[in-house]
Design a protein around this motif. Structure first.
Motif, PDB file in Angstrom:
ATOM      1  N   LEU A   1       0.819  -1.211   0.000  1.00 28.51           N
ATOM      2  CA  LEU A   1       0.000   0.000   0.000  1.00 28.51           C
ATOM      3  C   LEU A   1       0.850   1.258   0.000  1.00 28.51           C
ATOM      4  O   LEU A   1       0.521   2.249  -0.651  1.00 28.51           O
ATOM      5  N   SER A   2       1.934   1.220   0.727  1.00 25.87           N
ATOM      6  CA  SER A   2       2.798   2.403   0.811  1.00 25.87           C
ATOM      7  C   SER A   2       3.455   2.732  -0.521  1.00 25.87           C
ATOM      8  O   SER A   2       3.984   3.842  -0.708  1.00 25.87           O
ATOM      9  N   GLN A   3       3.415   1.788  -1.478  1.00 25.40           N
ATOM     10  CA  GLN A   3       4.005   2.020  -2.804  1.00 25.40           C
ATOM     11  C   GLN A   3       2.981   2.530  -3.821  1.00 25.40           C
ATOM     12  O   GLN A   3       3.346   2.874  -4.941  1.00 25.40           O
ATOM     13  N   CYS A   4       1.712   2.595  -3.431  1.00 27.65           N
ATOM     14  CA  CYS A   4       0.662   3.066  -4.344  1.00 27.65           C
ATOM     15  C   CYS A   4       0.621   4.592  -4.317  1.00 27.65           C
ATOM     16  O   CYS A   4      -0.283   5.205  -3.724  1.00 27.65           O
ATOM     17  N   LEU A   5       1.567   5.202  -4.973  1.00 29.03           N
ATOM     18  CA  LEU A   5       1.778   6.642  -4.859  1.00 29.03           C
ATOM     19  C   LEU A   5       0.719   7.474  -5.575  1.00 29.03           C
ATOM     20  O   LEU A   5       0.632   8.686  -5.355  1.00 29.03           O
TER      21      LEU A   5
ATOM     22  N   SER B   1      -8.320  -3.840  14.629  1.00 30.94           N
ATOM     23  CA  SER B   1      -7.981  -3.361  15.970  1.00 30.94           C
ATOM     24  C   SER B   1      -7.329  -1.985  15.885  1.00 30.94           C
ATOM     25  O   SER B   1      -6.930  -1.526  14.812  1.00 30.94           O
ATOM     26  N   ILE B   2      -7.206  -1.329  17.042  1.00 33.00           N
ATOM     27  CA  ILE B   2      -6.530  -0.028  17.080  1.00 33.00           C
ATOM     28  C   ILE B   2      -5.105  -0.153  16.584  1.00 33.00           C
ATOM     29  O   ILE B   2      -4.629   0.666  15.784  1.00 33.00           O
ATOM     30  N   SER B   3      -4.413  -1.198  17.036  1.00 32.35           N
ATOM     31  CA  SER B   3      -3.021  -1.398  16.654  1.00 32.35           C
ATOM     32  C   SER B   3      -2.863  -1.531  15.137  1.00 32.35           C
ATOM     33  O   SER B   3      -2.012  -0.883  14.526  1.00 32.35           O
ATOM     34  N   ALA B   4      -3.721  -2.359  14.525  1.00 31.03           N
ATOM     35  CA  ALA B   4      -3.626  -2.573  13.088  1.00 31.03           C
ATOM     36  C   ALA B   4      -4.018  -1.314  12.313  1.00 31.03           C
ATOM     37  O   ALA B   4      -3.424  -0.999  11.273  1.00 31.03           O
ATOM     38  N   LEU B   5      -4.985  -0.563  12.829  1.00 28.45           N
ATOM     39  CA  LEU B   5      -5.412   0.654  12.154  1.00 28.45           C
ATOM     40  C   LEU B   5      -4.320   1.724  12.222  1.00 28.45           C
ATOM     41  O   LEU B   5      -4.095   2.465  11.259  1.00 28.45           O
TER      42      LEU B   5
ATOM     43  N   GLN C   1      -0.072   4.754   9.326  1.00 30.52           N
ATOM     44  CA  GLN C   1       1.354   5.046   9.156  1.00 30.52           C
ATOM     45  C   GLN C   1       1.808   4.731   7.736  1.00 30.52           C
ATOM     46  O   GLN C   1       2.597   5.472   7.142  1.00 30.52           O
ATOM     47  N   SER C   2       1.291   3.639   7.187  1.00 31.95           N
ATOM     48  CA  SER C   2       1.715   3.247   5.836  1.00 31.95           C
ATOM     49  C   SER C   2       1.176   4.190   4.771  1.00 31.95           C
ATOM     50  O   SER C   2       1.749   4.308   3.682  1.00 31.95           O
TER      51      SER C   2
ATOM     52  N   ILE D   1      -2.212  10.956  14.123  1.00 29.81           N
ATOM     53  CA  ILE D   1      -1.116  10.183  13.518  1.00 29.81           C
ATOM     54  C   ILE D   1      -0.847  10.685  12.104  1.00 29.81           C
ATOM     55  O   ILE D   1       0.308  10.845  11.691  1.00 29.81           O
ATOM     56  N   LEU D   2      -1.919  10.951  11.356  1.00 32.51           N
ATOM     57  CA  LEU D   2      -1.755  11.455   9.995  1.00 32.51           C
ATOM     58  C   LEU D   2      -1.298  12.910   9.986  1.00 32.51           C
ATOM     59  O   LEU D   2      -0.492  13.323   9.142  1.00 32.51           O
ATOM     60  N   ARG D   3      -1.788  13.697  10.925  1.00 38.36           N
ATOM     61  CA  ARG D   3      -1.464  15.126  10.941  1.00 38.36           C
ATOM     62  C   ARG D   3       0.008  15.393  11.189  1.00 38.36           C
ATOM     63  O   ARG D   3       0.520  16.466  10.849  1.00 38.36           O
ATOM     64  N   VAL D   4       0.693  14.443  11.763  1.00 38.17           N
ATOM     65  CA  VAL D   4       2.141  14.589  11.967  1.00 38.17           C
ATOM     66  C   VAL D   4       2.866  14.628  10.625  1.00 38.17           C
ATOM     67  O   VAL D   4       3.850  15.353  10.453  1.00 38.17           O
ATOM     68  N   LYS D   5       2.355  13.853   9.648  1.00 39.19           N
ATOM     69  CA  LYS D   5       3.017  13.739   8.337  1.00 39.19           C
ATOM     70  C   LYS D   5       2.399  14.653   7.283  1.00 39.19           C
ATOM     71  O   LYS D   5       3.101  15.176   6.421  1.00 39.19           O
ATOM     72  N   ARG D   6       1.077  14.809   7.298  1.00 36.99           N
ATOM     73  CA  ARG D   6       0.397  15.620   6.284  1.00 36.99           C
ATOM     74  C   ARG D   6      -0.950  16.086   6.823  1.00 36.99           C
ATOM     75  O   ARG D   6      -1.435  15.564   7.823  1.00 36.99           O
TER      76      ARG D   6
END
Length: 402
Positions: A298-302, A315-319, A324-325, A365-370
């Motif tokens: 998924l992280s390669q689907c630019l 789960s929260i952990s998997a989400l 992150q990916s 978590i997303l707001r840290v990156k974008r």
């Protein structure tokens, strides 16, 4: 006071003809073929017996499934129909128009009154570009339709919606059903312009799904599979079909991915990583371990601009790992995620405070990156009010919890 829908031009034309019985009978020879089914149903309903008899005598199709229109046996109607057949046999009418060969009196639903064969008598298959099929077939009609279907060489969008095959066990065996369905699917290999394929609640066996993907002969841009029951064997062939490697849009809804080989999933997503713009995996049975296996790909689907994972058990952990990916995918403009398992109690009820707090943490978590543009986290649909609780920076509860 009730409001009635406005009449269509076709409806007005039919009613106008029925007000002038002699005129209606006199113009049947010149009447466009496509008007016959609608006119016949109205004549049948309003019991214009003379017009009915005249229409049978000049019926422009090979089959007249009159039994499908009768709720109970009607001697008067049957006599009018048989009078029309008698006129035809005695050649008391001009036979240039009539093509009647079969008078079907069975009291069963017939595809003819749903217009498919009428359409192909009006519109040439070669010029049809989009088609949606949603019908319960008989094997014989499916076989007849397959020939027309294979002539749709310019078809670019095909929606197979709720396709099923109805059989009379006294006439058709299970092998007949398999044979006729396979013959229909085989025609897809002739559709060289096909770009968008939607399979929605069609009752295809795993072998038919396998055949479906093997019959594709053109690179698809969009593939949507929405099934209530689907064998992993059929889905396995997604990753083996070379014509899916340029997909821009992939939608899997209600598909069981438990036994869908992780390697096959990775191969499929990796093959479309350079082109995929929309990814929707919703209401699918996926375990945390299967989510994890998808993350590197998924992280390669630019090119992704839109993702939707609603109604996925996670789960929260998997989400968190999923977010992150996707955090570095700068082209994403719209994203929809499911509320994790921890937001529900043991009975499946939403824990309102936990839902709001957990979703805020996930958003950060997303707001840290974008900076996400359109994003939300949503619960499963409420069984009482049929709406969701949604967090998109603010918490909006379903009416039951408001």
């Amino acid at each position: 006071m009730s409001l009635e829908a406005p009449s269509t031009l076709l409806g007005l034309a039919v009613k106008s003809l029925l007000r002038h019985e002699a005129l209606a009978i006199s113009v049947l020879q010149q009447l466009p073929t496509e008007l016959f089914p609608s006119l016949f149903k109205e004549v049948f309903k309003s019991r214009h017996m003379k017009i009915l008899t005249a229409m049978v005598a000049v019926w422009p199709f090979s089959c007249l499934p009159v039994g499908a229109l009768m709720q109970i046996p009607d001697v008067v109607i049957l006599q009018a129909v048989l009078d029309g057949v008698d006129m035809l046999l005695k050649q008391q009418v001009h036979l240039r128009r009539s093509k009647l060969r079969v008078l079907d009196l069975k009291k069963v639903h017939h595809v003819f009154w749903d217009v498919f064969m009428m359409v192909f008598n009006t519109f040439k298959p070669y010029y049809i570009e989009e088609m949606c099929l949603s019908i319960r077939w008989t094997p014989r009609v499916l076989s007849r339709f397959a020939h027309c279907f294979g002539q749709m060489r310019n078809l670019f969008k095909l929606h197979l919606a709720r396709i099923s095959v109805h059989t009379n066990k006294a006439i058709y065996t299970l092998e007949d059903v398999k044979k006729y369905t396979a013959r229909f699917i085989a025609q897809i290999s002739k559709l060289k312009c096909l770009q968008e394929l939607i399979v929605n609640d069609s009752y295809f066996s795993s072998e038919h799904m396998k055949q479906l993907f093997r019959c594709l002969k053109t690179p698809l841009e969009s593939l949507s599979i929405k099934l209530r029951k689907c064998s992993p064997l059929g889905l396995k062939h997604l990753s083996e079909c070379q014509w899916l490697f340029e997909l821009k849009h992939l939608n899997l809804f209600g598909v069981s991915l438990f036994n869908f080989c992780p390697t096959a999933r990775q191969v499929l997503l990796k093959s479309v990583a350079d082109t995929l713009q929309t990814l929707q995996i919703s209401n699918c049975c996926i375990r945390d371990s299967q989510h994890s296996a998808l993350l590197p790909v998924l992280s390669q689907c630019l090119q992704l601009t839109h993702v939707n994972f609603y109604d996925t058990v996670i789960s929260i952990s998997a989400l968190k790992d999923l977010l992150q990916s996707l955090a570095n995918l700068s082209k994403i403009t719209e994203e929809h995620y499911p509320a994790p398992l921890e937001c529900y109690d043991d009975q499946g009820h939403v824990l309102v405070n936990k839902f709001a707090n957990v979703c805020l943490d996930l958003l950060n978590i997303l707001r840290v990156k974008r900076q996400p543009k359109v994003i939300d986290f949503a619960t499963n649909i409420c069984r009482k009010c049929f709406q969701r609780c949604v967090f998109d920076g603010k918490t909006r509860l379903c009416p039951c919890l408001s």
